[in-house]
Design a protein around this motif. Structure first.
Motif, PDB file in Angstrom:
ATOM      1  N   ARG A 130      -5.287   5.035   8.240  1.00  0.00           N
ATOM      2  CA  ARG A 130      -5.597   4.622   9.454  1.00  0.00           C
ATOM      3  C   ARG A 130      -7.380   4.593   9.163  1.00  0.00           C
ATOM      4  NH1 ARG A 130      -2.174   8.403  11.930  1.00  0.00           N
ATOM      5  NH2 ARG A 130      -3.284   9.986  11.269  1.00  0.00           N
ATOM      6  N   MET A 131      -7.578   5.647   8.117  1.00  0.00           N
ATOM      7  CA  MET A 131      -8.985   5.607   7.888  1.00  0.00           C
ATOM      8  C   MET A 131      -9.485   3.852   6.658  1.00  0.00           C
ATOM      9  SD  MET A 131      -9.884   9.416   6.909  1.00  0.00           S
ATOM     10  CE  MET A 131     -11.088   9.049   6.390  1.00  0.00           C
ATOM     11  N   LEU A 132      -8.527   3.903   6.302  1.00  0.00           N
ATOM     12  CA  LEU A 132      -9.181   3.109   4.935  1.00  0.00           C
ATOM     13  C   LEU A 132      -9.015   1.389   6.072  1.00  0.00           C
ATOM     14  CD1 LEU A 132      -8.485   4.019   1.993  1.00  0.00           C
ATOM     15  CD2 LEU A 132     -10.966   4.466   2.898  1.00  0.00           C
ATOM     16  N   LYS A 133      -8.017   1.171   6.372  1.00  0.00           N
ATOM     17  CA  LYS A 133      -7.566  -0.293   7.746  1.00  0.00           C
ATOM     18  C   LYS A 133      -7.654  -0.911   6.537  1.00  0.00           C
ATOM     19  CE  LYS A 133      -9.963   1.844  11.741  1.00  0.00           C
ATOM     20  NZ  LYS A 133     -11.100   1.727  12.424  1.00  0.00           N
ATOM     21  N   THR A 134      -6.940  -1.552   5.508  1.00  0.00           N
ATOM     22  CA  THR A 134      -6.682  -2.975   4.829  1.00  0.00           C
ATOM     23  C   THR A 134      -4.576  -2.389   4.151  1.00  0.00           C
ATOM     24  OG1 THR A 134      -7.700  -3.496   3.605  1.00  0.00           O
ATOM     25  CG2 THR A 134      -8.146  -1.419   3.130  1.00  0.00           C
ATOM     26  N   LYS A 135      -4.235  -3.454   4.278  1.00  0.00           N
ATOM     27  CA  LYS A 135      -3.114  -3.447   3.360  1.00  0.00           C
ATOM     28  C   LYS A 135      -3.071  -4.101   2.378  1.00  0.00           C
ATOM     29  CE  LYS A 135       0.236  -3.983   7.511  1.00  0.00           C
ATOM     30  NZ  LYS A 135       1.048  -3.989   8.067  1.00  0.00           N
ATOM     31  N   ASN A 136      -4.579  -4.241   1.668  1.00  0.00           N
ATOM     32  CA  ASN A 136      -4.605  -4.897   0.600  1.00  0.00           C
ATOM     33  C   ASN A 136      -4.578  -3.857  -0.984  1.00  0.00           C
ATOM     34  OD1 ASN A 136      -6.937  -5.522  -1.886  1.00  0.00           O
ATOM     35  ND2 ASN A 136      -6.253  -7.757  -1.636  1.00  0.00           N
ATOM     36  N   VAL A 137      -3.748  -3.914  -1.786  1.00  0.00           N
ATOM     37  CA  VAL A 137      -3.942  -2.668  -2.946  1.00  0.00           C
ATOM     38  C   VAL A 137      -4.872  -2.246  -3.322  1.00  0.00           C
ATOM     39  CG1 VAL A 137      -2.516  -1.798  -4.843  1.00  0.00           C
ATOM     40  CG2 VAL A 137      -2.045  -2.851  -2.243  1.00  0.00           C
ATOM     41  N   ASP A 138      -5.640  -3.606  -4.306  1.00  0.00           N
ATOM     42  CA  ASP A 138      -7.329  -3.353  -4.730  1.00  0.00           C
ATOM     43  C   ASP A 138      -8.235  -3.250  -3.994  1.00  0.00           C
ATOM     44  OD1 ASP A 138      -6.059  -4.705  -6.887  1.00  0.00           O
ATOM     45  OD2 ASP A 138      -6.162  -6.261  -6.369  1.00  0.00           O
ATOM     46  N   SER A 195      -0.254   9.376 -11.005  1.00  0.00           N
ATOM     47  CA  SER A 195      -1.651   9.300 -11.754  1.00  0.00           C
ATOM     48  C   SER A 195      -2.247   9.801 -10.795  1.00  0.00           C
ATOM     49  CB  SER A 195      -1.678   8.015 -12.896  1.00  0.00           C
ATOM     50  OG  SER A 195      -3.544   8.216 -13.366  1.00  0.00           O
ATOM     51  N   PRO A 196      -2.823  10.763  -9.635  1.00  0.00           N
ATOM     52  CA  PRO A 196      -3.409  11.739  -8.900  1.00  0.00           C
ATOM     53  C   PRO A 196      -4.672  11.072  -9.238  1.00  0.00           C
ATOM     54  CG  PRO A 196      -2.481  13.302  -9.724  1.00  0.00           C
ATOM     55  CD  PRO A 196      -1.578  12.167 -10.469  1.00  0.00           C
ATOM     56  N   LYS A 197      -5.504  10.772 -10.420  1.00  0.00           N
ATOM     57  CA  LYS A 197      -6.714  10.618 -11.208  1.00  0.00           C
ATOM     58  C   LYS A 197      -7.162   9.145 -10.564  1.00  0.00           C
ATOM     59  CE  LYS A 197      -7.483  14.455 -14.588  1.00  0.00           C
ATOM     60  NZ  LYS A 197      -7.830  15.010 -15.910  1.00  0.00           N
ATOM     61  N   LYS A 198      -5.494   8.592 -10.733  1.00  0.00           N
ATOM     62  CA  LYS A 198      -6.437   6.787 -10.839  1.00  0.00           C
ATOM     63  C   LYS A 198      -6.133   6.349  -9.367  1.00  0.00           C
ATOM     64  CE  LYS A 198      -5.487   5.070 -15.352  1.00  0.00           C
ATOM     65  NZ  LYS A 198      -4.514   4.904 -16.496  1.00  0.00           N
ATOM     66  N   PHE A 199      -4.753   6.429  -8.742  1.00  0.00           N
ATOM     67  CA  PHE A 199      -3.944   6.143  -7.886  1.00  0.00           C
ATOM     68  C   PHE A 199      -3.833   6.976  -6.555  1.00  0.00           C
ATOM     69  CE2 PHE A 199      -2.186   4.218 -11.531  1.00  0.00           C
ATOM     70  CZ  PHE A 199      -2.909   2.745 -10.919  1.00  0.00           C
ATOM     71  N   PRO A 200      -4.604   6.288  -5.072  1.00  0.00           N
ATOM     72  CA  PRO A 200      -3.848   7.533  -3.724  1.00  0.00           C
ATOM     73  C   PRO A 200      -3.744   7.661  -2.889  1.00  0.00           C
ATOM     74  CG  PRO A 200      -5.212   5.445  -3.894  1.00  0.00           C
ATOM     75  CD  PRO A 200      -4.955   5.300  -5.098  1.00  0.00           C
ATOM     76  N   LEU A 201      -3.069   8.987  -2.888  1.00  0.00           N
ATOM     77  CA  LEU A 201      -1.584   8.609  -1.839  1.00  0.00           C
ATOM     78  C   LEU A 201      -1.948   7.868  -0.304  1.00  0.00           C
ATOM     79  CD1 LEU A 201      -0.322  12.706  -1.364  1.00  0.00           C
ATOM     80  CD2 LEU A 201       0.265  10.905  -0.177  1.00  0.00           C
ATOM     81  N   PRO A 202      -0.998   7.173   0.029  1.00  0.00           N
ATOM     82  CA  PRO A 202      -1.252   6.680   1.466  1.00  0.00           C
ATOM     83  C   PRO A 202      -0.420   7.486   2.310  1.00  0.00           C
ATOM     84  CG  PRO A 202       0.619   5.894   0.014  1.00  0.00           C
ATOM     85  CD  PRO A 202      -0.212   6.227  -1.152  1.00  0.00           C
ATOM     86  N   SER A 203      -1.078   8.535   2.519  1.00  0.00           N
ATOM     87  CA  SER A 203      -1.057   8.607   3.798  1.00  0.00           C
ATOM     88  C   SER A 203      -1.100   8.092   5.411  1.00  0.00           C
ATOM     89  CB  SER A 203      -1.560  10.199   4.001  1.00  0.00           C
ATOM     90  OG  SER A 203      -2.930  10.299   4.009  1.00  0.00           O
ATOM     91  N   GLU A 204      -0.806   8.713   6.001  1.00  0.00           N
ATOM     92  CA  GLU A 204      -0.754   7.516   7.444  1.00  0.00           C
ATOM     93  C   GLU A 204      -2.388   8.273   7.627  1.00  0.00           C
ATOM     94  OE1 GLU A 204       1.099   5.647   9.249  1.00  0.00           O
ATOM     95  OE2 GLU A 204       2.372   6.148   7.175  1.00  0.00           O
ATOM     96  N   LYS A 205      -2.918   9.214   7.387  1.00  0.00           N
ATOM     97  CA  LYS A 205      -4.779   9.482   7.644  1.00  0.00           C
ATOM     98  C   LYS A 205      -5.853   8.808   6.565  1.00  0.00           C
ATOM     99  CE  LYS A 205      -5.824  13.571   9.103  1.00  0.00           C
ATOM    100  NZ  LYS A 205      -6.360  15.068   9.042  1.00  0.00           N
ATOM    101  N   LEU A 206      -5.167   8.624   6.104  1.00  0.00           N
ATOM    102  CA  LEU A 206      -5.691   7.451   4.701  1.00  0.00           C
ATOM    103  C   LEU A 206      -5.923   5.818   5.374  1.00  0.00           C
ATOM    104  CD1 LEU A 206      -7.871   8.044   3.038  1.00  0.00           C
ATOM    105  CD2 LEU A 206      -6.363   7.499   1.144  1.00  0.00           C
ATOM    106  N   VAL A 214       0.774  -1.294   0.288  1.00  0.00           N
ATOM    107  CA  VAL A 214      -0.269   0.364   0.061  1.00  0.00           C
ATOM    108  C   VAL A 214       1.078   1.156   0.018  1.00  0.00           C
ATOM    109  CG1 VAL A 214      -1.134   1.530   1.717  1.00  0.00           C
ATOM    110  CG2 VAL A 214      -2.143  -1.385   0.789  1.00  0.00           C
ATOM    111  N   ASP A 215       2.375   1.064   0.481  1.00  0.00           N
ATOM    112  CA  ASP A 215       3.361   2.784   0.560  1.00  0.00           C
ATOM    113  C   ASP A 215       3.467   2.940  -0.832  1.00  0.00           C
ATOM    114  OD1 ASP A 215       2.186   3.666   3.932  1.00  0.00           O
ATOM    115  OD2 ASP A 215       3.235   1.592   3.811  1.00  0.00           O
ATOM    116  N   VAL A 216       3.594   1.251  -1.337  1.00  0.00           N
ATOM    117  CA  VAL A 216       4.355   1.630  -2.344  1.00  0.00           C
ATOM    118  C   VAL A 216       3.500   2.510  -3.909  1.00  0.00           C
ATOM    119  CG1 VAL A 216       5.222   0.602  -4.560  1.00  0.00           C
ATOM    120  CG2 VAL A 216       5.429  -0.703  -2.367  1.00  0.00           C
TER     121      VAL A 216
END
Length: 311
Positions: free
Chosen positions: A96-104, A83-94, A73-75
């Motif tokens: 914590r909110m999403l709580k998953t290590k699965n990329v998809d 491509s910021p339209k397709k992929f999220p920036l894995p900030s620490e806050k995000l 996820v960090d990668v």
């Protein structure tokens, strides 16, 4: 300058790096200055980092995560800058909110959150989650520079410098240039903006004698260290126990600031502690003494004040 504009300029720098091959240390420094997440803290050789970035862009996040030592996820941050339209920036806050290590799953949940909040891309989502607005950013930038200006050479600590480095890295170029004009010792500025090679242990009493028992000479040496080809940090200084009493009375008041510094030690004989600290810290030693009785050849790098003076 609006933060969104700053991030878009950083993205341009990212694309500029992608056009280069065989990255150098300066390229890696630029890249880490761009990254905002876990990747900014990764410590691997330049060629490994370049390989990881190119593998990630080809979709091999698993390979990149293994050689960088982070979660897949960090990668995703590499793909975010591409491509910021397709992929999220894995900030620490995000994270914590999403709580998953699965990329998809991470991408899917982040996209749902983006649409729910009405954000046009993941760059805007990042700005929203970080509560960034122009007025707040300008205040934050001023605060960072103010904190740097409040640092004293004598009390310069690894913990404080590490904190300020992380903030300095995200400053826009216009604010970074202001640091050179701050009314603070140049070694303090160097500690924030330069990458240290290793720590340094200074033979304090030796420097006092070489400076004709003037405390000013120690400050001068630190000025030279701030622009020396290799930057050394953190620092420790070891004085003989009687150092204060060999100084002229007129110098003792200035010396008191060093006496109270957490980076200063007093020991007699000082040489033993200097060598011990250098070995334990992996530091170079700055002294006019050769320490011949300790047979340091190949174990510790010795630098003379003359070398520092010559730059």
């Amino acid at each position: 300058m609006q933060m969104r504009k700053v991030l878009l300029e950083a993205r341009n720098d990212f694309f500029f790096l992608l056009r280069r091959r065989n990255w150098k240390e300066k390229d890696l420094k630029v890249l880490k200055g761009i990254f905002l997440g876990r990747l900014s803290e990764v410590d691997v050789p330049v060629d490994i980092f370049e390989l990881a970035v190119r593998k990630a862009l080809k979709g091999d996040l698993s390979f990149a995560s293994k050689i960088l030592g982070v979660d897949e996820v960090d990668v995703l941050e590499i793909l975010f800058w591409y491509s910021p339209k397709k992929f999220p920036l894995p900030s620490e806050k995000l994270k914590r909110m999403l709580k998953t290590k699965n990329v998809d799953e991470f991408i899917q949940k982040a996209n749902s959150l983006r649409m729910k909040l009405g954000k046009r891309d993941f760059l805007d989502l990042y700005l929203h989650l970080e509560d960034v607005d122009e007025e707040e950013e300008e205040s934050k930038e001023t605060d960072i520079l103010k904190h740097i200006e409040e640092l004293s050479l004598e009390e310069l600590s690894e913990e404080k410098v590490k904190e300020l480095r992380s903030f300095y890295r995200i400053l826009p170029a216009s604010e970074k240039s202001r640091i050179e004009s701050l009314k603070v010792h140049p070694y303090v500025v160097a500690a924030v903006v330069r990458k240290p090679v290793c720590p340094i242990v200074l033979d304090g009493s030796n420097l006092l004698w070489r400076g004709n028992l003037s405390v000013s000479y120690i400050y001068r040496i630190f000025e030279k260290l701030s622009i020396f080809e290799d930057f050394f940090f953190p620092y420790r200084i070891v004085f003989d126990r009687n150092a204060e009493f060999v100084l002229p009375v007129s110098e003792r008041e200035r010396f008191r600031r060093w006496k109270e510094s957490p980076n200063v030690f007093f020991e007699s004989p000082a040489d033993r502690l200097i060598v011990s600290l250098a070995i334990s810290m992996g530091a170079v030693v700055l002294s006019g003494d050769r320490f011949r009785e300790y047979e340091l050849s190949g174990r510790i790098r010795l630098i003379t004040p003359e070398e520092i003076e010559r730059g």
